[in-house]
Structures are given as C-alpha cells and as structure tokens.
Enzyme design. Structure first.
Site, PDB file in Angstrom:
ATOM      1  N   CYS A 142      77.006  27.239   8.495  1.00 26.21           N
ATOM      2  CA  CYS A 142      77.082  26.114   7.553  1.00 26.21           C
ATOM      3  C   CYS A 142      77.329  26.583   6.115  1.00 26.21           C
ATOM      4  CB  CYS A 142      75.840  25.246   7.662  1.00 26.21           C
ATOM      5  SG  CYS A 142      76.101  23.575   6.989  1.00 26.21           S
ATOM      6  N   LYS A 163      78.010  12.319   3.696  1.00 23.37           N
ATOM      7  CA  LYS A 163      77.665  13.433   4.576  1.00 23.37           C
ATOM      8  C   LYS A 163      78.355  13.294   5.935  1.00 23.37           C
ATOM      9  CE  LYS A 163      73.386  15.958   5.379  1.00 23.37           C
ATOM     10  NZ  LYS A 163      71.903  15.844   5.464  1.00 23.37           N
ATOM     11  N   SER A 192      75.885  18.557   9.722  1.00 20.10           N
ATOM     12  CA  SER A 192      75.016  17.930   8.733  1.00 20.10           C
ATOM     13  C   SER A 192      75.318  18.582   7.391  1.00 20.10           C
ATOM     14  CB  SER A 192      73.543  18.133   9.118  1.00 20.10           C
ATOM     15  OG  SER A 192      72.687  17.603   8.132  1.00 20.10           O
ATOM     16  N   HIS A 235      76.300  23.213  13.582  1.00 16.25           N
ATOM     17  CA  HIS A 235      74.968  23.751  13.881  1.00 16.25           C
ATOM     18  C   HIS A 235      74.704  23.782  15.380  1.00 16.25           C
ATOM     19  CE1 HIS A 235      73.379  24.033   9.767  1.00 16.25           C
ATOM     20  NE2 HIS A 235      74.016  22.903   9.516  1.00 16.25           N
ATOM     21  N   GLU A 237      73.003  25.854  16.693  1.00 16.19           N
ATOM     22  CA  GLU A 237      71.636  26.359  16.849  1.00 16.19           C
ATOM     23  C   GLU A 237      70.590  25.256  16.768  1.00 16.19           C
ATOM     24  OE1 GLU A 237      72.021  26.135  12.392  1.00 16.19           O
ATOM     25  OE2 GLU A 237      73.346  26.561  14.085  1.00 16.19           O
ATOM     26  N   ARG A 249      64.060  12.370   6.950  1.00 17.24           N
ATOM     27  CA  ARG A 249      63.803  13.000   5.650  1.00 17.24           C
ATOM     28  C   ARG A 249      64.723  12.429   4.580  1.00 17.24           C
ATOM     29  NH1 ARG A 249      66.312  18.571   5.580  1.00 17.24           N
ATOM     30  NH2 ARG A 249      68.097  17.199   5.185  1.00 17.24           N
TER      31      ARG A 249
END
Length: 344
Positions: A142, A163, A192, A235, A237, A249
């Site tokens: 990222c 985003k 993200s 991502h 992971e 969040r």
C-alpha cells in the site's frame, strides 16, 4: 519447492518456457540450504494486528523463516505499548550490518499526505537505500509501495477525492508469471486507500511490470522484472473483518470521503458476515514470493550487493500482456455474479 528431474529430460525446455522451477540432479546436488531471513518494517499504527496478519501468511510456506522487526526512530507509535516496541523492534541502526533474503515494508495511513510531509519520509528513504544493498527481494504494501515507487522509480502518487474502499477484481496479466503462478484469471483484492499511482509513469519505465490490474482499482500488483522489488497496492494480507473495522473507525471520525465498502458484505448488507473472498490468492502470492526468494537468493547473503550491481538477482520474468486481461477473445469479466459480491 522445485522439482528434481533427470538430466536432459525433454520436458525441461517446456517447464522453463512456463517459468516453472525444475532442477536437474547435478544442480540440485550443488544447492546449499539454510533458513530464510526476513525483516519487517512495520509502519502501521496497530503493530500487533499487522504482525499477526503478515506472520499468518508467511507461516503458510513450508520454508523455515527467521523474522526480525524494524521501526522508525522519527515517529512515535501511539497504538502499541512502548514495552512491546522495546522488546521486539529495532531501528535501522541495529540492522546496518545485516543482510536479509527478504524485506517487508507495510503501508501506513498517510497516503493523503504529500510524501515530504510524512514525518519519517527522510528516514524511509534511508531505509530503502540500505535495503537496496542489503536485501535480496523486498515486498512493499500500500503506502509503502507508493512511497518506494516514487523514491526509487519516480512514479507519481495520484490523490483521490474518495477512498477506494472494498474488494475489487484484479485481472491476471500472465498465467506463467512466477509470483502469480496458480492465480485465477480474476483475483479479488481488498483496497483501502485515498491515493494510487500514475499508470503512465509505470508503463514508461521498462524496469517495472504490472502483474494484476483492475478497472476500478488500477494496478494491484507491480514488480521489477527480476522480482527484487514487489509492490502490492492492495491488501491481500487483510483479515476477514479488517475492512469492517476500518469502516467503523472512519465513520466514527465523521469522514465524508469514505464510501460503504464494495463487494464485501453479501448484498451490501452489513448485518451479514463479510465474505472472505481474497484469502486463497493472498496465501498463494506470499508462498510464491517466498519460494522465489528461496530458489534464487545466494547462500552467502553478503553476495547481494555485487549481484545487485551486476543485475544478476534473477532472470527477466517479463509479462506478455498490457493491463487488461490475458484472454485473447476479448471477454470482459462479469460485472455481477448474482450474490451481490462482485462489481467490476
């Protein structure tokens, strides 16, 4: 792991053309084996969560891997105890004389900032300079990928008004690429981020190749042609609930540039369990990368600087397709699968 075959077997040429590792008996007998040595630069605020995600992927390989953890000295972490950092992490000063087979650089929630405004940018560049002579292959994630592409190859960052958030299809670019060997023609990848990379800059640089690409998310996986540097903008992971936790969040912060995560909750219903639709490709990428490093890294890691200077870290594993799809019939991958989990 490579396969060991009789010397002179005709299939060797075909296997080589498909970029499959096959060792003849004489080659196998010359191999020396030792554990792989990896160091992880963890830039994420939630250190323990990121450690767990990465170690989970690394552990899926049958190889023995020794792990060290690196931190920056110019940024004070606030989401993890000082005792944890003191016990498990060291700054660059402790690594300057060490050599590693692999290096992992995580992302960080700073992609909305110009690189020069990130408080550890100068230290980040210093770490990359060290890695360029002390590490055989590096996996950037990222923001780490964006920063490395900018510093090392002049690839500009592109800021987004909203985003890129959710799980997006990535089209495989070459079925025989070693890093994506075994991938389906469409691989799902979580994203993200509030920024991306300039694709024209990548296309203009012969040292770089796009390995997966999506119509909404753009390049998802980029690599140098010798695989000494791998850049994952998404991502793979991430755990099953990571995007949900990030969404909660961001909503709690009152952010208005974060959309509802796409292709994540079945039928876009947050009351349903998220679909963990990227796990297999995440495991496969990391196994392939570790296998590549294992097969090609020198037994004596002090040889890395000379191999880099001579550009002999690996053979040229160039892809054969422009970003889009490796298919020859012009088929456009599906836009919706009836379950409400795939949008192109």
């Amino acid at each position: 792991m490579p396969i060991k075959i009789p010397s002179g077997l005709p299939a060797r040429a075909i296997l080589d053309s498909e970029r499959i590792f096959a060792l003849e008996k004489s080659e196998a007998e010359r191999q020396r084996v030792r554990p792989l040595k990896l160091v992880i630069l963890n830039l994420m605020p939630k250190k323990i969560e990121t450690e767990t995600q990465l170690l989970r992927l690394i552990s899926k390989s049958p190889l023995q891997v020794e792990i060290d953890f690196m931190k920056t000295s110019t940024h004070e972490a606030t989401h993890v105890s000082a005792d944890h950092l003191l016990k498990f992490y060291e700054t660059l000063d402790a690594f300057v004389d060490n050599y590693y087979d692999g290096f992992v650089v995580t992302g960080a929630p700073v992609e909305h900032l110009p690189f020069e405004e990130v408080d550890y940018w100068n230290e980040f560049r210093e770490i990359l300079d060290w890695a360029s002579t002390h590490v055989f292959s590096t996996m950037y994630l990222c923001w780490g990928a964006m920063g490395a592409l900018n510093y090392r190859y002049g690839v500009r960052k592109v800021d987004y008004p909203e985003k890129i958030f959710g799980v997006f299809p990535q089209y495989l670019q070459d079925e025989y690429c070693f890093l994506t060997n075994g991938f389906d023609e469409i691989a799902l990848q979580p994203h993200s981020r509030l920024a991306g990379v300039n694709e024209d800059d990548i296309a203009a640089n012969h040292d770089l190749q796009v390995l997966t690409w999506g119509p909404q998310s753009g390049p998802g996986l980029i690599a140098t042609r010798d695989f000494s540097e791998v850049f994952a903008l998404g991502h793979w992971e991430y755990g099953k609930y990571t995007l949900a936790e990030e969404y909660e969040r961001d909503m709690a912060k009152g952010l208005t540039n974060v959309p509802f995560p796409k292709n994540y909750f079945p039928h876009d219903d947050p009351n349903l369990e998220p679909l963990f639709s990227w796990r297999a490709h995440g495991n496969l990428l990391w196994r392939n990368w570790l296998n590549w490093v294992y097969q090609t890294t020198p037994y004596d890691l002090t040889e890395v600087p000379q191999l880099r200077r001579e550009k002999r870290l690996g053979t040229d594993r160039s892809i054969r397709h422009e970003p889009g799809s490796p298919r020859k019939d012009g088929f456009v991958p599906f836009m919706h699968d009836g379950y409400g989990v795939i949008v192109g």
